[in-house]
Design a protein around this motif. Structure first.
Motif, PDB file in Angstrom:
ATOM      1  N   GLY A 153       0.811  -1.210   0.000  1.00  0.00           N
ATOM      2  CA  GLY A 153       0.000   0.000   0.000  1.00  0.00           C
ATOM      3  C   GLY A 153       0.842   1.255   0.000  1.00  0.00           C
ATOM      4  N   VAL A 154       1.946   1.230   0.732  1.00  0.00           N
ATOM      5  CA  VAL A 154       2.831   2.394   0.806  1.00  0.00           C
ATOM      6  C   VAL A 154       3.459   2.680  -0.550  1.00  0.00           C
ATOM      7  CG1 VAL A 154       4.965   3.291   1.834  1.00  0.00           C
ATOM      8  CG2 VAL A 154       3.322   2.047   3.249  1.00  0.00           C
ATOM      9  N   ASP A 155       3.888   1.619  -1.236  1.00  0.00           N
ATOM     10  CA  ASP A 155       4.513   1.799  -2.546  1.00  0.00           C
ATOM     11  C   ASP A 155       3.496   2.291  -3.581  1.00  0.00           C
ATOM     12  OD1 ASP A 155       6.907   0.986  -1.529  1.00  0.00           O
ATOM     13  OD2 ASP A 155       6.743  -1.089  -2.232  1.00  0.00           O
ATOM     14  N   LEU A 156       2.273   1.771  -3.508  1.00  0.00           N
ATOM     15  CA  LEU A 156       1.230   2.225  -4.420  1.00  0.00           C
ATOM     16  C   LEU A 156       0.923   3.702  -4.204  1.00  0.00           C
ATOM     17  CD1 LEU A 156      -1.257  -0.798  -4.375  1.00  0.00           C
ATOM     18  CD2 LEU A 156       0.051   0.017  -6.344  1.00  0.00           C
ATOM     19  N   CYS A 157       0.924   4.113  -2.950  1.00  0.00           N
ATOM     20  CA  CYS A 157       0.694   5.531  -2.639  1.00  0.00           C
ATOM     21  C   CYS A 157       1.803   6.393  -3.231  1.00  0.00           C
ATOM     22  CB  CYS A 157       0.628   5.739  -1.131  1.00  0.00           C
ATOM     23  SG  CYS A 157      -0.954   5.319  -0.398  1.00  0.00           S
ATOM     24  N   SER A 158       3.022   5.891  -3.161  1.00  0.00           N
ATOM     25  CA  SER A 158       4.156   6.642  -3.698  1.00  0.00           C
ATOM     26  C   SER A 158       4.017   6.837  -5.209  1.00  0.00           C
ATOM     27  CB  SER A 158       5.463   5.910  -3.379  1.00  0.00           C
ATOM     28  OG  SER A 158       6.566   6.588  -3.935  1.00  0.00           O
ATOM     29  N   VAL A 159       3.658   5.759  -5.915  1.00  0.00           N
ATOM     30  CA  VAL A 159       3.486   5.851  -7.357  1.00  0.00           C
ATOM     31  C   VAL A 159       2.303   6.759  -7.693  1.00  0.00           C
ATOM     32  CG1 VAL A 159       3.010   4.564  -9.466  1.00  0.00           C
ATOM     33  CG2 VAL A 159       4.498   3.579  -7.723  1.00  0.00           C
ATOM     34  N   ALA A 160       1.223   6.612  -6.943  1.00  0.00           N
ATOM     35  CA  ALA A 160       0.036   7.441  -7.184  1.00  0.00           C
ATOM     36  C   ALA A 160       0.341   8.914  -6.969  1.00  0.00           C
ATOM     37  CB  ALA A 160      -1.099   6.996  -6.265  1.00  0.00           C
ATOM     38  N   ASP A 161       1.155   9.205  -5.979  1.00  0.00           N
ATOM     39  CA  ASP A 161       1.494  10.593  -5.703  1.00  0.00           C
ATOM     40  C   ASP A 161       2.296  11.204  -6.849  1.00  0.00           C
ATOM     41  OD1 ASP A 161       1.146  12.721  -3.912  1.00  0.00           O
ATOM     42  OD2 ASP A 161       3.203  12.517  -3.188  1.00  0.00           O
ATOM     43  N   LYS A 162       3.128  10.390  -7.503  1.00  0.00           N
ATOM     44  CA  LYS A 162       3.860  10.876  -8.677  1.00  0.00           C
ATOM     45  C   LYS A 162       2.886  11.215  -9.809  1.00  0.00           C
ATOM     46  CE  LYS A 162       7.685   9.984  -6.550  1.00  0.00           C
ATOM     47  NZ  LYS A 162       8.393  11.076  -5.871  1.00  0.00           N
ATOM     48  N   LYS A 163       1.865  10.375  -9.973  1.00  0.00           N
ATOM     49  CA  LYS A 163       0.862  10.653 -10.992  1.00  0.00           C
ATOM     50  C   LYS A 163       0.108  11.945 -10.663  1.00  0.00           C
ATOM     51  CE  LYS A 163       1.421   6.866 -13.454  1.00  0.00           C
ATOM     52  NZ  LYS A 163       1.985   6.932 -14.826  1.00  0.00           N
ATOM     53  N   ARG A 164      -0.190  12.141  -9.392  1.00  0.00           N
ATOM     54  CA  ARG A 164      -0.883  13.362  -8.983  1.00  0.00           C
ATOM     55  C   ARG A 164      -0.032  14.591  -9.278  1.00  0.00           C
ATOM     56  NH1 ARG A 164      -0.137  16.620  -5.065  1.00  0.00           N
ATOM     57  NH2 ARG A 164       1.368  15.203  -4.107  1.00  0.00           N
TER      58      ARG A 164
ATOM     59  N   ALA B 224      -4.409   0.360  -3.099  1.00  0.00           N
ATOM     60  CA  ALA B 224      -3.755   0.645  -1.821  1.00  0.00           C
ATOM     61  C   ALA B 224      -4.732   0.618  -0.657  1.00  0.00           C
ATOM     62  CB  ALA B 224      -3.071   2.013  -1.880  1.00  0.00           C
ATOM     63  N   MET B 225      -6.023   0.795  -0.919  1.00  0.00           N
ATOM     64  CA  MET B 225      -7.025   0.813   0.153  1.00  0.00           C
ATOM     65  C   MET B 225      -7.163  -0.541   0.827  1.00  0.00           C
ATOM     66  SD  MET B 225      -8.397   3.736   0.822  1.00  0.00           S
ATOM     67  CE  MET B 225      -9.972   3.374   1.586  1.00  0.00           C
ATOM     68  N   ALA B 226      -6.640  -1.587   0.172  1.00  0.00           N
ATOM     69  CA  ALA B 226      -6.760  -2.928   0.750  1.00  0.00           C
ATOM     70  C   ALA B 226      -5.875  -3.111   1.977  1.00  0.00           C
ATOM     71  CB  ALA B 226      -6.401  -3.981  -0.301  1.00  0.00           C
ATOM     72  N   SER B 227      -4.999  -2.157   2.230  1.00  0.00           N
ATOM     73  CA  SER B 227      -4.107  -2.260   3.385  1.00  0.00           C
ATOM     74  C   SER B 227      -4.909  -2.305   4.683  1.00  0.00           C
ATOM     75  CB  SER B 227      -3.155  -1.051   3.413  1.00  0.00           C
ATOM     76  OG  SER B 227      -2.406  -1.053   4.608  1.00  0.00           O
ATOM     77  N   GLU B 228      -4.459  -3.142   5.600  1.00  0.00           N
ATOM     78  CA  GLU B 228      -5.174  -3.282   6.876  1.00  0.00           C
ATOM     79  C   GLU B 228      -4.657  -2.329   7.946  1.00  0.00           C
ATOM     80  OE1 GLU B 228      -4.954  -7.307   8.042  1.00  0.00           O
ATOM     81  OE2 GLU B 228      -6.105  -8.086   6.339  1.00  0.00           O
ATOM     82  N   GLU B 229      -3.577  -1.608   7.672  1.00  0.00           N
ATOM     83  CA  GLU B 229      -3.019  -0.711   8.664  1.00  0.00           C
ATOM     84  C   GLU B 229      -3.811   0.591   8.681  1.00  0.00           C
ATOM     85  OE1 GLU B 229       1.074  -0.158   7.825  1.00  0.00           O
ATOM     86  OE2 GLU B 229       1.521  -2.306   7.718  1.00  0.00           O
ATOM     87  N   GLU B 230      -4.209   1.014   9.878  1.00  0.00           N
ATOM     88  CA  GLU B 230      -5.001   2.219  10.031  1.00  0.00           C
ATOM     89  C   GLU B 230      -4.273   3.441   9.493  1.00  0.00           C
ATOM     90  OE1 GLU B 230      -8.192   4.534  10.776  1.00  0.00           O
ATOM     91  OE2 GLU B 230      -8.073   2.353  10.972  1.00  0.00           O
ATOM     92  N   ALA B 231      -2.981   3.544   9.786  1.00  0.00           N
ATOM     93  CA  ALA B 231      -2.196   4.684   9.328  1.00  0.00           C
ATOM     94  C   ALA B 231      -2.130   4.731   7.807  1.00  0.00           C
ATOM     95  CB  ALA B 231      -0.778   4.619   9.909  1.00  0.00           C
ATOM     96  N   SER B 232      -1.995   3.548   7.199  1.00  0.00           N
ATOM     97  CA  SER B 232      -1.940   3.487   5.738  1.00  0.00           C
ATOM     98  C   SER B 232      -3.270   3.890   5.126  1.00  0.00           C
ATOM     99  CB  SER B 232      -1.555   2.081   5.286  1.00  0.00           C
ATOM    100  OG  SER B 232      -0.254   1.742   5.723  1.00  0.00           O
ATOM    101  N   ARG B 233      -4.376   3.436   5.709  1.00  0.00           N
ATOM    102  CA  ARG B 233      -5.694   3.799   5.193  1.00  0.00           C
ATOM    103  C   ARG B 233      -5.918   5.303   5.282  1.00  0.00           C
ATOM    104  NH1 ARG B 233      -7.484  -1.004   7.838  1.00  0.00           N
ATOM    105  NH2 ARG B 233      -8.303   0.222   9.585  1.00  0.00           N
TER     106      ARG B 233
END
Length: 423
Positions: free
Chosen positions: A224-235, A264-273
């Protein structure tokens, strides 16, 4: 190490917030030149919150091209039409004729040309859309200024993360090939250029070397963290395209970012969500801003609603939703939504101005509706009067007819009785 691999997915380093006034450095081998990637920003760039509707006083988001053309034949026809309407210098025509034997006219109209300086390893090594490519690049303007110079830049082919000229021509290059590209502004930085190094409507000549072709990382296997990183580059890429008024390209980048965030939403960590949710809010908000720019009101309304589903207190989403509803002619709901935004930001002058405008528009709409209603009621009353007159006339005729018949019958009876008595 995993983070470095994710960043290499787009060939980008982490960038400063595009809503700030700072510039971003290129971290590829210390090169000081900019590139057409999500983290190329400048002080003068417009952003999704500084649009033509004068909502620059709105509270800023925490952060805040078209998709690479693939139908080369269609692009060629469009460019050819534009070319016919432009004057052609005789010397330019002579130059083109001299270059024809060496230059490949990619689109068939001279808008994008490619020349091989060093042959590659064969057609089988040409990259395909969706693969990860690594280039050496050097661009130059007509005045000799160098731009987009990189010893190594990595990105996914065909996702609009670089200028269209690269996305179009790389699929024609072989591994190890060195080629020169000549592109018109349409397939580079367009009519707006890139502040401060590329002027508006600039032709650019690129020298490219295809260094590596490999499969892109499997998004299904990324954290999830890596997906967020890639998504942020797209943003960030979307923010840059928005600042260049390439709203369709910005929409494409924000949409790709949101698709990545769904995984990335599939992550179970609260902080990641929470991090994913915050990033989705940024993307949806900026997506709505870009959709408003091209009058895509229904999609913009959906984007605003998506933000409010995640954060019902988001003033920016409420403000834009009010504007969208007004554009759809739903002034009553627009005023209501704008009042909600004002309640959360009572001192915001832009909301006050927009609410005043919407209130005036709603009043005019109601007045127009009342006038229309009066006309409709008046027409109905006229029809009723006419029908009433017709009804009275009809009954009068019927009544007179009955009276005449009765008199006739009575006369007949009287005559018959007189004859009997006489007889």
């Amino acid at each position: 190490m995993e983070e470095e691999k994710v960043n290499s997915h787009l060939g980008l380093s982490d960038a400063d917030d595009p809503m700030s006034d700072s510039k971003t450095e290129d971290h590829h081998h210390g090169d000081e030149n900019k590139q057409d990637t999500p983290n190329s920003h400048s002080d003068d760039h417009e952003n999704p919150d500084d649009d033509d509707d004068d909502d620059s006083d709105m509270p800023e988001l925490i952060d805040s091209k078209p998709k690479a053309a693939t139908n080369i034949e269609e692009i060629g026809r469009t460019e050819d039409t534009n070319k016919k309407t432009s004057p052609v210098n005789d010397s330019d025509s002579a130059t083109t004729k001299q270059e024809d034997p060496e230059w490949m006219d990619v689109l068939g109209n001279g808008a994008l040309k490619k020349k091989v300086l060093k042959a590659g390893q064969g057609a089988a090594t040409r990259p395909q859309r969706g693969e990860l490519v690594t280039l050496r690049s050097k661009g130059s303007l007509d005045d000799g200024s160098e731009v987009d110079c990189h010893e190594s830049i990595t990105f996914v082919l065909g996702e609009g993360d670089v200028v269209s000229a690269w996305d179009l021509c790389l699929s024609l290059m072989e591994l190890g090939e060195v080629a020169v590209l000549k592109t018109t502004p349409r397939f580079a930085y367009g009519e707006n250029g890139r502040t401060p190094d590329i002027p508006p409507n600039a032709d650019i000549t690129y020298e490219l070397e295809l260094l590596k072709v490999e499969e892109a990382p499997d998004l299904d296997e990324m954290s999830g963290v890596d997906l967020c990183s890639v998504a942020d580059k797209k943003r960030e890429r979307g923010n840059e395209l928005y600042s260049r008024k390439d709203y369709s390209g910005a929409i494409n980048s924000y949409t790709m970012a949101l698709k990545l965030l769904e995984g990335a939403m599939a992550s179970e960590e609260e902080a990641s969500r929470k991090a994913v949710s915050d990033l989705k809010i940024k993307c949806f908000n900026n997506l709505a801003a870009a959709q408003l720019k091209i009058d895509a009101y229904d999609p913009a309304l959906k984007s605003c609603t998506s933000v409010l589903d995640l954060d019902s207190e988001n003033v920016k989403a409420l403000f834009r939703k009010g504007k969208v509803l007004a554009c759809l002619g739903e002034y009553e709901d627009a005023v209501k939504t704008m009042k909600e935004a004002l309640a959360k930001e009572p001192s915001n002058k832009v909301i006050h101005q927009e609410l005043s405008r919407l209130t005036s528009s709603e009043s005019k709409q109601r007045q127009s509706e009342r006038q229309l209603y009066r006309r409709m009621v008046g027409d109905m009353a006229s029809v009723t009067q006419v029908n009433s007159k017709k009804s009275i006339s009809m009954w009068l005729v019927v009544t007179l007819s009955i009276v005449v018949v009765i008199i006739a019958i009575a006369a007949a009876i009287s005559t018959k009785s007189f004859e009997i008595l006489t007889w």
